[in-house]
Design a protein around this motif. Structure first.
Motif, PDB file in Angstrom:
ATOM      1  N   LEU A 144       1.172 -34.242  47.481  1.00  0.00           N
ATOM      2  CA  LEU A 144      -0.251 -34.332  47.783  1.00  0.00           C
ATOM      3  C   LEU A 144      -1.019 -33.408  46.836  1.00  0.00           C
ATOM      4  O   LEU A 144      -0.624 -32.261  46.625  1.00  0.00           O
ATOM      5  CB  LEU A 144      -0.530 -33.923  49.230  1.00  0.00           C
ATOM      6  CG  LEU A 144       0.219 -34.688  50.325  1.00  0.00           C
ATOM      7  CD1 LEU A 144      -0.330 -34.301  51.692  1.00  0.00           C
ATOM      8  CD2 LEU A 144       0.126 -36.197  50.115  1.00  0.00           C
ATOM      9  N   VAL A 145      -2.115 -33.912  46.291  1.00  0.00           N
ATOM     10  CA  VAL A 145      -2.907 -33.139  45.328  1.00  0.00           C
ATOM     11  C   VAL A 145      -4.382 -33.248  45.687  1.00  0.00           C
ATOM     12  O   VAL A 145      -4.894 -34.341  45.935  1.00  0.00           O
ATOM     13  CB  VAL A 145      -2.694 -33.648  43.883  1.00  0.00           C
ATOM     14  CG1 VAL A 145      -3.494 -32.796  42.896  1.00  0.00           C
ATOM     15  CG2 VAL A 145      -1.220 -33.639  43.515  1.00  0.00           C
ATOM     16  N   GLY A 146      -5.065 -32.113  45.695  1.00  0.00           N
ATOM     17  CA  GLY A 146      -6.504 -32.092  45.903  1.00  0.00           C
ATOM     18  C   GLY A 146      -7.232 -32.143  44.571  1.00  0.00           C
ATOM     19  O   GLY A 146      -6.941 -31.354  43.670  1.00  0.00           O
ATOM     20  N   LEU A 185      -6.853 -27.407  48.106  1.00  0.00           N
ATOM     21  CA  LEU A 185      -6.353 -28.249  49.190  1.00  0.00           C
ATOM     22  C   LEU A 185      -5.719 -27.391  50.277  1.00  0.00           C
ATOM     23  O   LEU A 185      -5.920 -27.622  51.474  1.00  0.00           O
ATOM     24  CB  LEU A 185      -5.323 -29.249  48.647  1.00  0.00           C
ATOM     25  CG  LEU A 185      -4.664 -30.163  49.691  1.00  0.00           C
ATOM     26  CD1 LEU A 185      -5.697 -31.074  50.336  1.00  0.00           C
ATOM     27  CD2 LEU A 185      -3.545 -30.981  49.058  1.00  0.00           C
ATOM     28  N   MET A 186      -4.980 -26.347  49.853  1.00  0.00           N
ATOM     29  CA  MET A 186      -4.316 -25.510  50.840  1.00  0.00           C
ATOM     30  C   MET A 186      -5.237 -24.447  51.431  1.00  0.00           C
ATOM     31  O   MET A 186      -4.803 -23.638  52.256  1.00  0.00           O
ATOM     32  CB  MET A 186      -3.054 -24.898  50.245  1.00  0.00           C
ATOM     33  CG  MET A 186      -2.032 -25.973  49.867  1.00  0.00           C
ATOM     34  SD  MET A 186      -0.417 -25.345  49.392  1.00  0.00           S
ATOM     35  CE  MET A 186       0.247 -24.902  50.995  1.00  0.00           C
ATOM     36  N   SER A 187      -6.508 -24.460  51.050  1.00  0.00           N
ATOM     37  CA  SER A 187      -7.520 -23.730  51.814  1.00  0.00           C
ATOM     38  C   SER A 187      -7.823 -24.449  53.118  1.00  0.00           C
ATOM     39  O   SER A 187      -8.391 -23.870  54.043  1.00  0.00           O
ATOM     40  CB  SER A 187      -8.825 -23.603  51.011  1.00  0.00           C
ATOM     41  OG  SER A 187      -8.621 -22.970  49.776  1.00  0.00           O
ATOM     42  N   LEU A 188      -7.447 -25.723  53.156  1.00  0.00           N
ATOM     43  CA  LEU A 188      -7.773 -26.578  54.299  1.00  0.00           C
ATOM     44  C   LEU A 188      -6.569 -26.923  55.166  1.00  0.00           C
ATOM     45  O   LEU A 188      -6.723 -27.182  56.363  1.00  0.00           O
ATOM     46  CB  LEU A 188      -8.396 -27.891  53.811  1.00  0.00           C
ATOM     47  CG  LEU A 188      -9.582 -27.792  52.854  1.00  0.00           C
ATOM     48  CD1 LEU A 188     -10.015 -29.185  52.428  1.00  0.00           C
ATOM     49  CD2 LEU A 188     -10.725 -27.043  53.507  1.00  0.00           C
ATOM     50  N   VAL A 189      -5.373 -26.933  54.583  1.00  0.00           N
ATOM     51  CA  VAL A 189      -4.215 -27.445  55.320  1.00  0.00           C
ATOM     52  C   VAL A 189      -2.931 -26.820  54.786  1.00  0.00           C
ATOM     53  O   VAL A 189      -2.802 -26.591  53.577  1.00  0.00           O
ATOM     54  CB  VAL A 189      -4.146 -28.987  55.210  1.00  0.00           C
ATOM     55  CG1 VAL A 189      -4.116 -29.454  53.763  1.00  0.00           C
ATOM     56  CG2 VAL A 189      -2.959 -29.542  55.991  1.00  0.00           C
ATOM     57  N   SER A 190      -2.007 -26.543  55.707  1.00  0.00           N
ATOM     58  CA  SER A 190      -0.665 -26.084  55.343  1.00  0.00           C
ATOM     59  C   SER A 190       0.351 -26.826  56.194  1.00  0.00           C
ATOM     60  O   SER A 190       0.177 -26.958  57.411  1.00  0.00           O
ATOM     61  CB  SER A 190      -0.509 -24.574  55.575  1.00  0.00           C
ATOM     62  OG  SER A 190      -1.373 -23.826  54.757  1.00  0.00           O
TER      63      SER A 190
END
Length: 287
Positions: A144-146, A185-190
């Protein structure tokens, strides 16, 4: 997709963490904290003590610690070891970070990576940009890539070329406060298990929410008042075992209700640059 190797293999974000790379803070690099957008001036002794304690915590959890000590002049963000590199099936892909002051970080990690047996599979060149914080492995076939201000279309194209057997799924990130503040992206989900993530749902891309629904992946929601304090930033140490910032107590309670064992670290100094446990660590081996 080839099997995990003995020295590296991290095509999962949630399997048991066996080997992890970190980069200790250096006093001379911390002097540029204001220019790099940190929320406050770090105390050199305090940040060193917190980093050492983090290494002990990870070691006690069963992970071998690899320390990278190559100098990155004037770059306090160099402690965030996750951003410069993606560990792929053939080794490390050295990324080209989207923040100009950080472009030297990937090369600085190369000696530590090769010394610990991780081959350099490829490196990314201009005009491509990509931050590790904008990507994670959902499974061995899915990255997955933001797509945001730090990871551009050219960077995503390079990843697709380098990973032909992988579904590289890109999602547009919200503008929020714009280019001046990092939003990965990982500011939003882990991810915390094959079927569980922790996330701040109001800012998740719609197509990403739909993907989670299609794959039966549940979401533990971070409350509004813990998004800014990096509530979604949780490092999986093993399936349903996470490492989080101590201050996000309600997120911790929600995770525990979902069956997640939560370890915490203080991070008062170590996370002043808006980098939580996923940012501070580069998993090299999971199994």
């Amino acid at each position: 997709m080839q099997e995990l190797r003995g020295t590296f293999g991290s095509l999962s974000a949630t399997r048991t963490l066996r080997r992890v790379l970190l980069r200790p803070p250096r006093t001379d690099e911390l002097a540029s904290w204001h220019d790099f957008g940190w929320r406050g001036e770090p105390d050199p002794n305090g940040i060193a003590e917190e980093h050492a304690a983090l290494c002990v915590l990870l070691s006690d959890a069963g992970a071998e610690i690899v320390l990278a000590d190559e100098h990155v002049p004037g770059d306090p963000d160099a402690i965030y070891a996750y951003d410069p590199v993606l560990i792929g099936p053939e080794g490390a892909i050295l990324l080209r970070i989207g923040k100009p002051g950080r472009v030297g970080e990937a090369a600085a990690l190369e000696p530590a990576l090769t010394a610990t047996g991780v081959p350099i599979a490829a490196s990314m060149d201009a005009p491509a940009t990509a931050d590790g914080g904008d990507m994670f492995w959902l499974d061995e076939q899915t990255l997955l890539v933001g797509r945001g201000y730090r990871t551009n279309d050219a960077g995503i194209a390079v990843l697709r070329t380098l990973l032909p057997a992988v579904d590289v799924l890109a999602f547009d990130l919200p503008h929020l406060r714009g280019r001046a503040e990092v939003l990965h992206l990982m500011s939003l989900v882990s991810p915390l298990d094959e079927d569980l993530v922790v996330a701040y749902s109001p800012l998740l891309p719609v197509r990403l929410v739909e993907l989670f629904e299609e794959r039966g992946i549940g979401i533990v929601d971070v409350p509004d008042n813990e998004f800014e304090s990096m509530g979604p930033n949780v490092l999986a140490l093993a399936p349903r075992v996470g490492l989080a910032l101590e201050r996000n107590r309600e997120t911790r309670r929600r995770l525990e209700r979902a069956g997640v064992t939560v370890l915490t670290y203080e991070g008062a100094e170590l996370s002043k640059g808006d980098g939580g446990p996923t940012c501070l660590t580069q998993p090299l081996l999971r199994n």
